[in-house]
Design a protein around this motif. Structure first.
Motif, PDB file in Angstrom:
ATOM      1  N   MET A  29       0.824  -1.197   0.000  1.00 35.42           N
ATOM      2  CA  MET A  29       0.000   0.000   0.000  1.00 35.42           C
ATOM      3  C   MET A  29       0.864   1.255   0.000  1.00 35.42           C
ATOM      4  O   MET A  29       0.590   2.192  -0.728  1.00 35.42           O
ATOM      5  N   ALA A  30       1.899   1.251   0.811  1.00 36.17           N
ATOM      6  CA  ALA A  30       2.779   2.412   0.883  1.00 36.17           C
ATOM      7  C   ALA A  30       3.525   2.612  -0.432  1.00 36.17           C
ATOM      8  O   ALA A  30       3.814   3.741  -0.816  1.00 36.17           O
ATOM      9  N   GLU A  31       3.819   1.503  -1.127  1.00 32.44           N
ATOM     10  CA  GLU A  31       4.515   1.606  -2.413  1.00 32.44           C
ATOM     11  C   GLU A  31       3.630   2.275  -3.460  1.00 32.44           C
ATOM     12  O   GLU A  31       4.100   3.068  -4.270  1.00 32.44           O
ATOM     13  N   MET A  32       2.335   1.944  -3.436  1.00 32.89           N
ATOM     14  CA  MET A  32       1.405   2.584  -4.368  1.00 32.89           C
ATOM     15  C   MET A  32       1.286   4.074  -4.072  1.00 32.89           C
ATOM     16  O   MET A  32       1.243   4.892  -4.995  1.00 32.89           O
ATOM     17  N   PHE A  33       1.246   4.406  -2.814  1.00 27.34           N
ATOM     18  CA  PHE A  33       1.161   5.809  -2.423  1.00 27.34           C
ATOM     19  C   PHE A  33       2.404   6.560  -2.879  1.00 27.34           C
ATOM     20  O   PHE A  33       2.309   7.655  -3.435  1.00 27.34           O
ATOM     21  N   SER A  34       3.576   5.957  -2.701  1.00 26.88           N
ATOM     22  CA  SER A  34       4.834   6.584  -3.125  1.00 26.88           C
ATOM     23  C   SER A  34       4.867   6.761  -4.643  1.00 26.88           C
ATOM     24  O   SER A  34       5.314   7.783  -5.141  1.00 26.88           O
ATOM     25  N   ALA A  35       4.399   5.747  -5.376  1.00 25.37           N
ATOM     26  CA  ALA A  35       4.364   5.842  -6.837  1.00 25.37           C
ATOM     27  C   ALA A  35       3.401   6.943  -7.272  1.00 25.37           C
ATOM     28  O   ALA A  35       3.674   7.678  -8.239  1.00 25.37           O
ATOM     29  N   GLY A  36       2.275   7.062  -6.579  1.00 26.06           N
ATOM     30  CA  GLY A  36       1.312   8.117  -6.913  1.00 26.06           C
ATOM     31  C   GLY A  36       1.878   9.505  -6.672  1.00 26.06           C
ATOM     32  O   GLY A  36       1.709  10.409  -7.485  1.00 26.06           O
ATOM     33  N   ILE A  37       2.565   9.667  -5.553  1.00 28.35           N
ATOM     34  CA  ILE A  37       3.194  10.958  -5.249  1.00 28.35           C
ATOM     35  C   ILE A  37       4.255  11.279  -6.282  1.00 28.35           C
ATOM     36  O   ILE A  37       4.333  12.409  -6.785  1.00 28.35           O
ATOM     37  N   PHE A  38       5.088  10.275  -6.625  1.00 27.95           N
ATOM     38  CA  PHE A  38       6.133  10.496  -7.629  1.00 27.95           C
ATOM     39  C   PHE A  38       5.518  10.887  -8.969  1.00 27.95           C
ATOM     40  O   PHE A  38       5.991  11.801  -9.638  1.00 27.95           O
ATOM     41  N   GLY A  39       4.444  10.191  -9.378  1.00 25.50           N
ATOM     42  CA  GLY A  39       3.773  10.514 -10.643  1.00 25.50           C
ATOM     43  C   GLY A  39       3.215  11.922 -10.643  1.00 25.50           C
ATOM     44  O   GLY A  39       3.332  12.646 -11.633  1.00 25.50           O
ATOM     45  N   PHE A  40       2.610  12.316  -9.540  1.00 22.26           N
ATOM     46  CA  PHE A  40       2.053  13.667  -9.428  1.00 22.26           C
ATOM     47  C   PHE A  40       3.152  14.714  -9.536  1.00 22.26           C
ATOM     48  O   PHE A  40       3.008  15.718 -10.258  1.00 22.26           O
ATOM     49  N   ILE A  41       4.268  14.500  -8.864  1.00 24.68           N
ATOM     50  CA  ILE A  41       5.391  15.439  -8.915  1.00 24.68           C
ATOM     51  C   ILE A  41       5.996  15.467 -10.314  1.00 24.68           C
ATOM     52  O   ILE A  41       6.335  16.534 -10.833  1.00 24.68           O
ATOM     53  N   ALA A  42       6.118  14.297 -10.951  1.00 26.08           N
ATOM     54  CA  ALA A  42       6.695  14.230 -12.303  1.00 26.08           C
ATOM     55  C   ALA A  42       5.826  14.990 -13.306  1.00 26.08           C
ATOM     56  O   ALA A  42       6.336  15.744 -14.135  1.00 26.08           O
ATOM     57  N   VAL A  43       4.510  14.819 -13.230  1.00 21.60           N
ATOM     58  CA  VAL A  43       3.601  15.528 -14.143  1.00 21.60           C
ATOM     59  C   VAL A  43       3.677  17.036 -13.884  1.00 21.60           C
ATOM     60  O   VAL A  43       3.706  17.837 -14.827  1.00 21.60           O
ATOM     61  N   GLY A  44       3.721  17.427 -12.622  1.00 26.06           N
ATOM     62  CA  GLY A  44       3.852  18.844 -12.289  1.00 26.06           C
ATOM     63  C   GLY A  44       5.143  19.441 -12.822  1.00 26.06           C
ATOM     64  O   GLY A  44       5.151  20.552 -13.362  1.00 26.06           O
ATOM     65  N   PHE A  45       6.237  18.699 -12.703  1.00 23.11           N
ATOM     66  CA  PHE A  45       7.523  19.184 -13.212  1.00 23.11           C
ATOM     67  C   PHE A  45       7.494  19.304 -14.737  1.00 23.11           C
ATOM     68  O   PHE A  45       7.997  20.283 -15.300  1.00 23.11           O
ATOM     69  N   LEU A  46       6.910  18.318 -15.412  1.00 27.21           N
ATOM     70  CA  LEU A  46       6.817  18.389 -16.876  1.00 27.21           C
ATOM     71  C   LEU A  46       5.974  19.583 -17.312  1.00 27.21           C
ATOM     72  O   LEU A  46       6.306  20.276 -18.286  1.00 27.21           O
ATOM     73  N   PHE A  47       4.884  19.865 -16.611  1.00 27.71           N
ATOM     74  CA  PHE A  47       4.060  21.029 -16.939  1.00 27.71           C
ATOM     75  C   PHE A  47       4.842  22.319 -16.697  1.00 27.71           C
ATOM     76  O   PHE A  47       4.736  23.269 -17.471  1.00 27.71           O
ATOM     77  N   TYR A  48       5.623  22.358 -15.638  1.00 30.08           N
ATOM     78  CA  TYR A  48       6.469  23.519 -15.323  1.00 30.08           C
ATOM     79  C   TYR A  48       7.452  23.787 -16.472  1.00 30.08           C
ATOM     80  O   TYR A  48       7.552  24.904 -16.974  1.00 30.08           O
ATOM     81  N   VAL A  49       8.148  22.752 -16.925  1.00 33.23           N
ATOM     82  CA  VAL A  49       9.118  22.903 -18.020  1.00 33.23           C
ATOM     83  C   VAL A  49       8.397  23.290 -19.305  1.00 33.23           C
ATOM     84  O   VAL A  49       8.853  24.175 -20.043  1.00 33.23           O
ATOM     85  N   TRP A  50       7.255  22.657 -19.592  1.00 31.25           N
ATOM     86  CA  TRP A  50       6.497  22.986 -20.801  1.00 31.25           C
ATOM     87  C   TRP A  50       6.043  24.453 -20.776  1.00 31.25           C
ATOM     88  O   TRP A  50       6.096  25.144 -21.794  1.00 31.25           O
ATOM     89  N   SER A  51       5.593  24.940 -19.622  1.00 31.76           N
ATOM     90  CA  SER A  51       5.095  26.314 -19.541  1.00 31.76           C
ATOM     91  C   SER A  51       6.209  27.328 -19.778  1.00 31.76           C
ATOM     92  O   SER A  51       5.972  28.385 -20.366  1.00 31.76           O
ATOM     93  N   ILE A  52       7.428  27.012 -19.371  1.00 30.72           N
ATOM     94  CA  ILE A  52       8.562  27.904 -19.644  1.00 30.72           C
ATOM     95  C   ILE A  52       8.823  27.964 -21.145  1.00 30.72           C
ATOM     96  O   ILE A  52       8.994  29.040 -21.716  1.00 30.72           O
ATOM     97  N   GLY A  53       8.844  26.804 -21.802  1.00 35.73           N
ATOM     98  CA  GLY A  53       9.046  26.769 -23.256  1.00 35.73           C
ATOM     99  C   GLY A  53       7.930  27.463 -24.007  1.00 35.73           C
ATOM    100  O   GLY A  53       8.168  28.191 -24.986  1.00 35.73           O
ATOM    101  N   TRP A  54       6.688  27.265 -23.567  1.00 36.28           N
ATOM    102  CA  TRP A  54       5.555  27.921 -24.221  1.00 36.28           C
ATOM    103  C   TRP A  54       5.663  29.438 -24.095  1.00 36.28           C
ATOM    104  O   TRP A  54       5.428  30.171 -25.062  1.00 36.28           O
ATOM    105  N   ALA A  55       5.990  29.913 -22.892  1.00 33.65           N
ATOM    106  CA  ALA A  55       6.103  31.360 -22.677  1.00 33.65           C
ATOM    107  C   ALA A  55       7.214  31.942 -23.542  1.00 33.65           C
ATOM    108  O   ALA A  55       7.074  33.033 -24.097  1.00 33.65           O
ATOM    109  N   TYR A  56       8.329  31.217 -23.676  1.00 31.95           N
ATOM    110  CA  TYR A  56       9.443  31.668 -24.517  1.00 31.95           C
ATOM    111  C   TYR A  56       8.979  31.833 -25.969  1.00 31.95           C
ATOM    112  O   TYR A  56       9.195  32.874 -26.585  1.00 31.95           O
ATOM    113  N   GLN A  57       8.330  30.810 -26.517  1.00 31.70           N
ATOM    114  CA  GLN A  57       7.861  30.873 -27.899  1.00 31.70           C
ATOM    115  C   GLN A  57       6.776  31.930 -28.087  1.00 31.70           C
ATOM    116  O   GLN A  57       6.751  32.627 -29.096  1.00 31.70           O
TER     117      GLN A  57
END
Length: 77
Positions: free
Chosen positions: A1-29
């Motif tokens: 159960m704790a492993e699923m929770f950790s994977a979910g947190i990691f996925g949420f952080i990874a998606v947030g980071f990808l959106f952060y990087v994408w938004s910087i590139g979008w703003a630049y263009q």
């Protein structure tokens, strides 16, 4: 159960980071297309307490730049 929770947190952080990087590139263009200094806008989005920097750019960005010529002038009638 704790492993699923950790994977979910990691996925949420990874998606947030990808959106952060994408938004910087979008703003630049977007700034480049609108004739504003793209590096300055990207840095504002990057360091401007994200997502506040992105919201500020979207709220204050100028209209699109007009092309230096009208395509209708070159079309045959």
């Amino acid at each position: 159960m704790a492993e699923m929770f950790s994977a979910g947190i990691f996925g949420f952080i990874a998606v947030g980071f990808l959106f952060y990087v994408w938004s910087i590139g979008w703003a630049y263009q977007d700034a480049k297309q609108r004739g504003k200094p793209p590096l300055a806008v990207a840095l504002m989005v990057m360091f401007g307490a994200w997502p506040m920097g992105l919201i500020i750019w979207v709220a204050l960005r100028p209209g699109r730049r007009r092309p230096p010529f009208n395509l209708e002038d070159f079309r045959r009638h």
